[in-house]
Design a protein around this motif. Structure first.
Motif, PDB file in Angstrom:
ATOM      1  N   THR A  51      13.925   7.733  18.910  1.00  0.00           N
ATOM      2  CA  THR A  51      13.324   9.061  19.037  1.00  0.00           C
ATOM      3  C   THR A  51      11.802   8.975  19.085  1.00  0.00           C
ATOM      4  O   THR A  51      11.174   9.551  19.965  1.00  0.00           O
ATOM      5  CB  THR A  51      13.763  10.004  17.897  1.00  0.00           C
ATOM      6  N   GLY A  52      11.202   8.236  18.158  1.00  0.00           N
ATOM      7  CA  GLY A  52       9.746   8.177  18.064  1.00  0.00           C
ATOM      8  C   GLY A  52       9.071   7.385  19.155  1.00  0.00           C
ATOM      9  O   GLY A  52       8.023   7.782  19.668  1.00  0.00           O
ATOM     10  N   VAL A  53       9.633   6.246  19.526  1.00  0.00           N
ATOM     11  CA  VAL A  53       9.017   5.378  20.533  1.00  0.00           C
ATOM     12  C   VAL A  53       9.527   5.715  21.933  1.00  0.00           C
ATOM     13  O   VAL A  53       8.747   5.948  22.851  1.00  0.00           O
ATOM     14  CB  VAL A  53       9.258   3.881  20.208  1.00  0.00           C
ATOM     15  N   LEU A  54      10.843   5.754  22.109  1.00  0.00           N
ATOM     16  CA  LEU A  54      11.400   6.007  23.437  1.00  0.00           C
ATOM     17  C   LEU A  54      11.412   7.492  23.805  1.00  0.00           C
ATOM     18  O   LEU A  54      11.527   7.827  24.985  1.00  0.00           O
ATOM     19  CB  LEU A  54      12.825   5.452  23.548  1.00  0.00           C
ATOM     20  N   GLY A  55      11.325   8.369  22.829  1.00  0.00           N
ATOM     21  CA  GLY A  55      11.306   9.800  23.116  1.00  0.00           C
ATOM     22  C   GLY A  55      12.672  10.409  23.378  1.00  0.00           C
ATOM     23  O   GLY A  55      12.776  11.476  23.974  1.00  0.00           O
ATOM     24  N   MET A  56      13.731   9.745  22.916  1.00  0.00           N
ATOM     25  CA  MET A  56      15.078  10.273  23.089  1.00  0.00           C
ATOM     26  C   MET A  56      15.362  11.307  21.996  1.00  0.00           C
ATOM     27  O   MET A  56      14.634  11.395  21.010  1.00  0.00           O
ATOM     28  CB  MET A  56      16.102   9.136  23.039  1.00  0.00           C
ATOM     29  N   THR A  57      16.413  12.066  22.173  1.00  0.00           N
ATOM     30  CA  THR A  57      16.858  13.054  21.195  1.00  0.00           C
ATOM     31  C   THR A  57      18.102  12.520  20.507  1.00  0.00           C
ATOM     32  O   THR A  57      19.008  12.008  21.171  1.00  0.00           O
ATOM     33  CB  THR A  57      17.196  14.386  21.904  1.00  0.00           C
ATOM     34  N   GLU A  58      18.148  12.641  19.193  1.00  0.00           N
ATOM     35  CA  GLU A  58      19.357  12.214  18.483  1.00  0.00           C
ATOM     36  C   GLU A  58      20.435  13.278  18.647  1.00  0.00           C
ATOM     37  O   GLU A  58      20.168  14.473  18.522  1.00  0.00           O
ATOM     38  CB  GLU A  58      19.088  11.977  17.003  1.00  0.00           C
ATOM     39  N   LEU A  59      21.635  12.832  18.929  1.00  0.00           N
ATOM     40  CA  LEU A  59      22.795  13.709  19.050  1.00  0.00           C
ATOM     41  C   LEU A  59      23.578  13.690  17.741  1.00  0.00           C
ATOM     42  O   LEU A  59      23.710  12.633  17.114  1.00  0.00           O
ATOM     43  CB  LEU A  59      23.713  13.237  20.187  1.00  0.00           C
ATOM     44  N   ALA A  60      24.123  14.825  17.357  1.00  0.00           N
ATOM     45  CA  ALA A  60      24.965  14.879  16.163  1.00  0.00           C
ATOM     46  C   ALA A  60      26.303  14.215  16.470  1.00  0.00           C
ATOM     47  O   ALA A  60      26.916  14.492  17.497  1.00  0.00           O
ATOM     48  CB  ALA A  60      25.185  16.323  15.744  1.00  0.00           C
ATOM     49  N   LYS A  61      26.714  13.338  15.579  1.00  0.00           N
ATOM     50  CA  LYS A  61      28.024  12.704  15.727  1.00  0.00           C
ATOM     51  C   LYS A  61      29.081  13.588  15.057  1.00  0.00           C
ATOM     52  O   LYS A  61      28.795  14.219  14.045  1.00  0.00           O
ATOM     53  CB  LYS A  61      28.021  11.328  15.047  1.00  0.00           C
ATOM     54  N   PRO A  62      30.291  13.612  15.590  1.00  0.00           N
ATOM     55  CA  PRO A  62      31.365  14.337  14.897  1.00  0.00           C
ATOM     56  C   PRO A  62      31.523  13.743  13.492  1.00  0.00           C
ATOM     57  O   PRO A  62      31.370  12.531  13.300  1.00  0.00           O
ATOM     58  CB  PRO A  62      32.595  14.049  15.759  1.00  0.00           C
ATOM     59  N   PRO A  63      31.827  14.573  12.485  1.00  0.00           N
ATOM     60  CA  PRO A  63      31.890  14.105  11.098  1.00  0.00           C
ATOM     61  C   PRO A  63      32.750  12.853  10.887  1.00  0.00           C
ATOM     62  O   PRO A  63      32.366  11.957  10.153  1.00  0.00           O
ATOM     63  CB  PRO A  63      32.456  15.307  10.339  1.00  0.00           C
ATOM     64  N   VAL A  64      33.907  12.796  11.527  1.00  0.00           N
ATOM     65  CA  VAL A  64      34.777  11.632  11.330  1.00  0.00           C
ATOM     66  C   VAL A  64      34.108  10.352  11.837  1.00  0.00           C
ATOM     67  O   VAL A  64      34.286   9.278  11.269  1.00  0.00           O
ATOM     68  CB  VAL A  64      36.170  11.853  11.969  1.00  0.00           C
ATOM     69  N   LEU A  65      33.305  10.456  12.898  1.00  0.00           N
ATOM     70  CA  LEU A  65      32.590   9.290  13.426  1.00  0.00           C
ATOM     71  C   LEU A  65      31.300   9.027  12.660  1.00  0.00           C
ATOM     72  O   LEU A  65      30.887   7.876  12.497  1.00  0.00           O
ATOM     73  CB  LEU A  65      32.309   9.472  14.915  1.00  0.00           C
ATOM     74  N   ALA A  66      30.646  10.077  12.175  1.00  0.00           N
ATOM     75  CA  ALA A  66      29.419   9.917  11.401  1.00  0.00           C
ATOM     76  C   ALA A  66      29.682   9.113  10.127  1.00  0.00           C
ATOM     77  O   ALA A  66      28.800   8.373   9.666  1.00  0.00           O
ATOM     78  CB  ALA A  66      28.829  11.282  11.062  1.00  0.00           C
ATOM     79  N   ALA A  67      30.882   9.218   9.585  1.00  0.00           N
ATOM     80  CA  ALA A  67      31.229   8.479   8.365  1.00  0.00           C
ATOM     81  C   ALA A  67      31.181   6.967   8.591  1.00  0.00           C
ATOM     82  O   ALA A  67      31.038   6.204   7.636  1.00  0.00           O
ATOM     83  CB  ALA A  67      32.611   8.904   7.878  1.00  0.00           C
ATOM     84  N   ARG A  68      31.254   6.527   9.842  1.00  0.00           N
ATOM     85  CA  ARG A  68      31.212   5.094  10.163  1.00  0.00           C
ATOM     86  C   ARG A  68      29.791   4.559  10.254  1.00  0.00           C
ATOM     87  O   ARG A  68      29.578   3.369  10.433  1.00  0.00           O
ATOM     88  CB  ARG A  68      31.905   4.841  11.502  1.00  0.00           C
ATOM     89  N   GLY A  69      28.805   5.459  10.199  1.00  0.00           N
ATOM     90  CA  GLY A  69      27.407   5.045  10.351  1.00  0.00           C
ATOM     91  C   GLY A  69      27.018   5.012  11.813  1.00  0.00           C
ATOM     92  O   GLY A  69      27.772   5.416  12.697  1.00  0.00           O
TER      93      GLY A  69
END
Length: 126
Positions: A25-43
Motif C-alpha cells: 500500500t505505502g510503496v506500490l500504492g495498491m489498496t488492501e482488500l478485505a478478506k472474507p472472515p474464514v480466509l482472514a483467519a489464515r493470515g
C-alpha cells in the motif's frame, strides 16, 4: 473458455503482514482488500490496483522463488522505479523483452516482482 486471471497468489512467512501492508500500500500504492472472515483467519493479505490483484498467503517454511513472479503493468515506469528506489527498494532493469521497458524488484519477504510498460513502436516509414 478462459476469460482472464482473477488474481495471482504469492507466499509469505508467518508474521509478515505488517511489512507486506507497508510495501504494497505505502510503496506500490495498491489498496488492501478485505478478506472474507474464514480466509482472514489464515493470515495474509490481499491487494489491488486497477485490474491487478495480488493475494499474499502465509506459508510455513516459506522460501522465496528465485524465478517465479507476477508481471505487473505500470504507467510511467521510470517515475515508478524512482518511487520504489526512494523507499529503499532495489530496482534491476532488464531490456531483453522487445517493445517493453521493464525492471525487477523484490517485496520485503523476497518475492520477485516484474514491472513492465509497453514501448510505443513507430509504424514503418513508407
Amino acid at each position: 473458455m478462459i476469460a482472464g486471471i482473477d488474481h495471482v497468489q504469492l507466499a509469505a512467512p508467518p508474521g509478515s503482514e505488517a511489512a507486506l501492508r507497508e510495501f504494497y500500500t505505502g510503496v506500490l500504492g495498491m489498496t488492501e482488500l478485505a478478506k472474507p472472515p474464514v480466509l482472514a483467519a489464515r493470515g495474509g493479505c490481499w491487494f489491488q490496483a486497477g485490474t491487478a490483484v495480488l493475494h499474499l498467503g502465509i506459508e510455513e517454511g516459506y522460501r522465496p522463488s528465485a524465478k517465479a513472479h507476477p508481471g505487473i503493468r505500470v504507467d510511467r515506469i521510470y517515475d515508478f522505479a524512482k518511487r520504489l528506489e526512494a523507499h529503499g527498494t532495489q530496482v534491476v532493469w532488464d531490456y531483453d523483452l522487445p517493445a517493453h521497458n521493464r525492471f525487477y524488484a523484490k517485496d520485503p519477504v523476497g518475492n520477485r516482482l516484474e514491472f513492465l510498460e509497453p514501448v510505443a513502436v513507430k509504424p514503418p516509414e513508407n
